[in-house]
Design an enzyme around this catalytic site. Sequence first.
Site: not given
Ligand code: DOR
Ligand code: ZN
Length: 427
Positions: A295, A299
Amino acid sequence: MDLTIEGQLYRDGAFEHGSIAIKQGKIVAIKKTIKTDNHLNVGNKLILPAGIDLHVHFRDPGFTHKEDFWTGSQAAAFGGISCVFDMPNTHPPTTTIDALKQKKQIASKKSVVDFGVYAAVCDENIGRIGELAPLCNGFKIFLGSTTHSLKLSNHHLQVALREINRTKKITLFHAEDEFCLKTHMDREQTLVDHIRCRAAECEETALKNILTNAAGLSSPIHICHLSSCEGFEMIRKRSPNISVGVTPHHLFFDVQSIKTKQTFFKVNPPIRSSFDRDALWYGVNKRHIDIFESDHAPHTEEEKNVDFDSAPSGLPGVETLYPLLLFAMKKGNITLDMLLALLCERPAQLLGIPKGKIEIGRDADFIAVDLKKTEKIAAEHLHSKCGWTPFEGFPGIFPSVMFIRGEKVVDDHQLLVKQGFGNCVGV
Ligand code: DOR
Ligand code: ZN
């Protein structure tokens, strides 16, 4: 034969010294001794299948100040991941034929690892699933709001799943229920507030809804990033077409252990208690969990360095996924068989790609790794554009060499291929 590679091969549960012969990017023979003019001996290093990360957010197009396919794919390559599957919450969102084509073009130009792309199914494009299917590797459904997300309302879920079932593509779920999230919504100042607002009950409700609506369907359904005991109880009994993934951040952290830089650990679904974390490890070791996924959701530090309520959710992880788990394996937290099943074989099988295992006929995607060489993870040595990692200082075991389709992509901290080496897989 184009090339042979010799080292310690892991096959059928044991290591033995041997060689792999490669022709046109595929494994064509595996023998005790076999040698061409183009022969690489990695000595006592282990040769393992490269990992496959079925859950990354490379932010391209639209949010390329955070990451793009060039930097994201380098992070994957240096972390031993030969193939990534990119999530649709980019800008424009990957919800149309044009957006899918655009993203694939961008990735083809920039990626140094192989890749696939998902389309999102949301309230706006629910009638277009059949048209999108030939262009994507699968569909992502967000049942609750999250960073740049594309929600599908619960009343559309049944139709969406039935339509996707006709295409035989995989559906990946972000399982947090929107109504439940709204009920718990409040001001958030800390990670503990974040857990309260995104309660485990919301994961449980979403999972219940998915399992109910998936009954009788046969196409693969994948539950992304399971995060709670309650969620774990819900998915213990499920039909064989439903798989479940966990991330390193849910396995290696619990909320009490995070004292500083709280916004950097803000992620959806949230990092919860040590009980939740232990339930996930139990699930891995008892074979209730099918997949390790990063995942990877970068950022910038600037975006994260704000008050808690305003900080975006998500953290990077594609480069540290395999190294963290190799170290966990070395410590005895998981077996190598399990690691390779969850990081290589099962994702390859779910996405229908000929990778993930050292076997004749599959792509020659490997890493060579020395288990004695533990490194401290440090953002300054990583390749994501975001420039930080939640795993700073954690021990990890990084591959020294990485091959994709028989080409050496990484050797001793050097990238050896150009942008665009990566191929689109599966579609
Ligand atoms: O914490 C998260 N960030 N959960 C998500 O489902 C999307 C992801 C993002 O794209 O930053
Ligand atoms: Zn995700």
